[in-house]
Write a protein that holds these residues in place. Structure first.
Motif, mmCIF file in Angstrom:
data_model
loop_
_atom_site.group_PDB
_atom_site.id
_atom_site.type_symbol
_atom_site.label_atom_id
_atom_site.label_comp_id
_atom_site.label_asym_id
_atom_site.label_seq_id
_atom_site.Cartn_x
_atom_site.Cartn_y
_atom_site.Cartn_z
ATOM 1 N N VAL A 69 0.846 -1.251 -0.034
ATOM 2 C CA VAL A 69 -0.112 -0.008 -0.181
ATOM 3 C C VAL A 69 0.826 1.090 -0.062
ATOM 4 N N LEU A 70 1.925 1.109 0.624
ATOM 5 C CA LEU A 70 2.936 2.601 0.872
ATOM 6 C C LEU A 70 3.380 2.622 -0.526
ATOM 7 N N ARG A 71 3.806 1.891 -1.446
ATOM 8 C CA ARG A 71 4.203 1.744 -2.524
ATOM 9 C C ARG A 71 3.299 2.218 -3.622
ATOM 10 N N GLU A 72 1.981 1.977 -3.272
ATOM 11 C CA GLU A 72 0.897 2.384 -4.331
ATOM 12 C C GLU A 72 0.871 3.810 -4.458
ATOM 13 N N THR A 73 0.988 4.514 -5.901
ATOM 14 C CA THR A 73 0.843 5.794 -6.369
ATOM 15 C C THR A 73 -0.473 6.169 -6.621
ATOM 16 N N ASP A 74 -1.331 5.344 -7.354
ATOM 17 C CA ASP A 74 -2.664 5.566 -7.718
ATOM 18 C C ASP A 74 -3.593 5.663 -6.533
ATOM 19 N N GLU A 75 -4.334 6.883 -6.464
ATOM 20 C CA GLU A 75 -5.376 6.729 -5.155
ATOM 21 C C GLU A 75 -6.309 6.058 -5.290
ATOM 22 N N ASP A 76 -7.074 5.596 -6.328
ATOM 23 C CA ASP A 76 -8.051 4.689 -6.439
ATOM 24 C C ASP A 76 -7.410 3.118 -5.851
ATOM 25 N N ARG A 77 -6.469 2.717 -6.420
ATOM 26 C CA ARG A 77 -6.039 1.606 -5.900
ATOM 27 C C ARG A 77 -5.678 1.597 -4.608
ATOM 28 N N ALA A 78 -5.006 2.623 -4.267
ATOM 29 C CA ALA A 78 -4.682 2.615 -2.602
ATOM 30 C C ALA A 78 -5.968 2.573 -1.896
ATOM 31 N N ALA A 126 -4.920 4.431 9.559
ATOM 32 C CA ALA A 126 -4.237 5.762 9.708
ATOM 33 C C ALA A 126 -4.126 6.263 8.209
ATOM 34 N N LEU A 127 -3.918 5.254 7.306
ATOM 35 C CA LEU A 127 -3.737 5.990 5.824
ATOM 36 C C LEU A 127 -4.862 6.335 5.190
ATOM 37 N N ALA A 128 -6.249 5.797 5.738
ATOM 38 C CA ALA A 128 -7.351 6.210 5.212
ATOM 39 C C ALA A 128 -7.570 7.511 5.509
ATOM 40 N N GLN A 129 -7.375 7.785 6.889
ATOM 41 C CA GLN A 129 -7.374 9.204 7.626
ATOM 42 C C GLN A 129 -6.663 10.268 6.721
ATOM 43 N N LEU A 130 -5.201 9.882 6.454
ATOM 44 C CA LEU A 130 -4.317 10.611 5.606
ATOM 45 C C LEU A 130 -5.095 11.130 4.165
ATOM 46 N N LEU A 131 -5.342 9.881 3.693
ATOM 47 C CA LEU A 131 -6.052 10.037 2.342
ATOM 48 C C LEU A 131 -7.199 11.096 2.145
ATOM 49 N N THR A 132 -8.042 10.933 3.108
ATOM 50 C CA THR A 132 -9.241 11.946 3.356
ATOM 51 C C THR A 132 -8.806 13.097 3.831
ATOM 52 N N GLU A 133 -7.829 13.087 4.555
ATOM 53 C CA GLU A 133 -7.469 14.789 5.077
ATOM 54 C C GLU A 133 -6.769 15.326 4.085
ATOM 55 N N TYR A 134 -5.585 14.903 3.121
ATOM 56 C CA TYR A 134 -5.125 15.520 2.221
ATOM 57 C C TYR A 134 -5.541 15.566 0.840
ATOM 58 N N GLY A 135 -6.783 14.469 0.660
ATOM 59 C CA GLY A 135 -7.395 14.437 -0.650
ATOM 60 C C GLY A 135 -6.352 13.731 -1.801
ATOM 61 N N ARG A 136 -5.487 13.229 -1.454
ATOM 62 C CA ARG A 136 -4.438 12.573 -1.904
ATOM 63 C C ARG A 136 -3.458 11.448 -1.334
ATOM 64 N N ILE A 137 -2.577 10.738 -1.856
ATOM 65 C CA ILE A 137 -1.651 9.820 -1.269
ATOM 66 C C ILE A 137 -0.590 10.852 -0.587
ATOM 67 N N ALA A 138 -0.533 10.637 0.622
ATOM 68 C CA ALA A 138 0.334 11.445 1.682
ATOM 69 C C ALA A 138 1.232 10.296 2.212
ATOM 70 N N TRP A 139 1.853 9.444 1.502
ATOM 71 C CA TRP A 139 2.849 8.674 1.655
ATOM 72 C C TRP A 139 3.697 8.107 0.612
ATOM 73 N N GLY A 140 4.549 7.232 0.653
ATOM 74 C CA GLY A 140 5.213 6.909 -0.469
ATOM 75 C C GLY A 140 6.683 5.976 -0.060
ATOM 76 N N ALA A 141 7.140 5.600 -1.330
ATOM 77 C CA ALA A 141 8.468 4.994 -1.289
ATOM 78 C C ALA A 141 9.286 5.613 -2.127
ATOM 79 N N CYS A 142 10.405 5.845 -1.804
ATOM 80 C CA CYS A 142 11.417 6.756 -2.276
ATOM 81 C C CYS A 142 11.568 6.500 -3.671
ATOM 82 N N ALA A 143 11.714 7.063 -4.909
ATOM 83 C CA ALA A 143 11.679 7.005 -6.082
ATOM 84 C C ALA A 143 13.127 6.864 -6.377
ATOM 85 N N ALA A 144 14.250 7.269 -5.638
ATOM 86 C CA ALA A 144 15.502 7.398 -6.010
ATOM 87 C C ALA A 144 15.980 5.889 -6.027
#
Length: 183
Positions: A69-78, A126-144
């Motif tokens: 889930v933390l690696r997911e970049t698409d809001e709908d799939r998350a 916790a992630l659902a709360q972040l998604l609703t609070e920010y209206g976007r994915i507010a987490w991730g895995a570093c792309a470097a």
């Protein structure tokens, strides 16, 4: 660890635990217990009897699952993944206040939940709360390249792709060198 807005952060606990297991897939039970204690879990709940190796194995497996889930970049799939975890592992939400923490929601099944289900339910909430609070994915895995560290992206500005300014800068320099070499 404390949330910058004050209090406990289930999202920070999720990130720290998932990152620790990503970095060391067989992180020892004692290290997991220490990490959980650093996030406010009661020492009595982290003894070898209360948190045995089987519980640690469940927690490591749950952390690996949350990593997807933390690696997911698409809001709908998350959102779909979070809904599936909540359906599988959660129960009716309840307000609780314990161990010096302020009022907060719990969706785990209480004492009947194993360590893995507890972590999946609380992490998904916790992630659902972040998604609703920010209206976007507010987490991730570093792309470097070569990094992949998990991070929270709850600050202002555009969507983050990197865990730190160091990784962002290193990636920009590498891209610049590639373009220069190709030209």
């Amino acid at each position: 660890m404390a949330d910058p807005r004050g209090g406990f952060s289930a999202a920070r606990r999720l990130i720290d635990l998932a990152e620790a297991v990503r970095a060391e897939p067989e992180l020892p039970r004692t290290a997991l217990a220490e990490l959980l204690a650093g996030h406010g879990e009661r020492p009595a709940d982290l003894t070898e009897q209360a948190f045995p190796e089987a519980g640690a194995a469940e927690l490591r497996a749950a952390a690996r699952r949350m990593a997807g889930v933390l690696r997911e970049t698409d809001e709908d799939r998350a959102a779909d993944a979070l809904n599936a975890l909540l359906e599988e592992c959660a129960t009716r939400p309840r307000l609780t206040r314990h161990d010096g923490h302020p009022w907060h929601l719990h969706v785990d099944r209480g004492e009947e939940a194993g360590w893995g289900d507890w972590f999946l339910a609380s992490g998904a909430l916790a992630l659902a709360q972040l998604l609703t609070e920010y209206g976007r994915i507010a987490w991730g895995a570093c792309a470097a390249e070569g990094c992949g560290r998990f991070f929270l992206a709850t600050g202002p500005g555009s969507v983050r792709r990197y865990c730190s300014t160091t990784c962002a800068g290193r990636s920009r320099v590498a891209a610049h060198r590639r373009r220069k070499h190709e030209a």
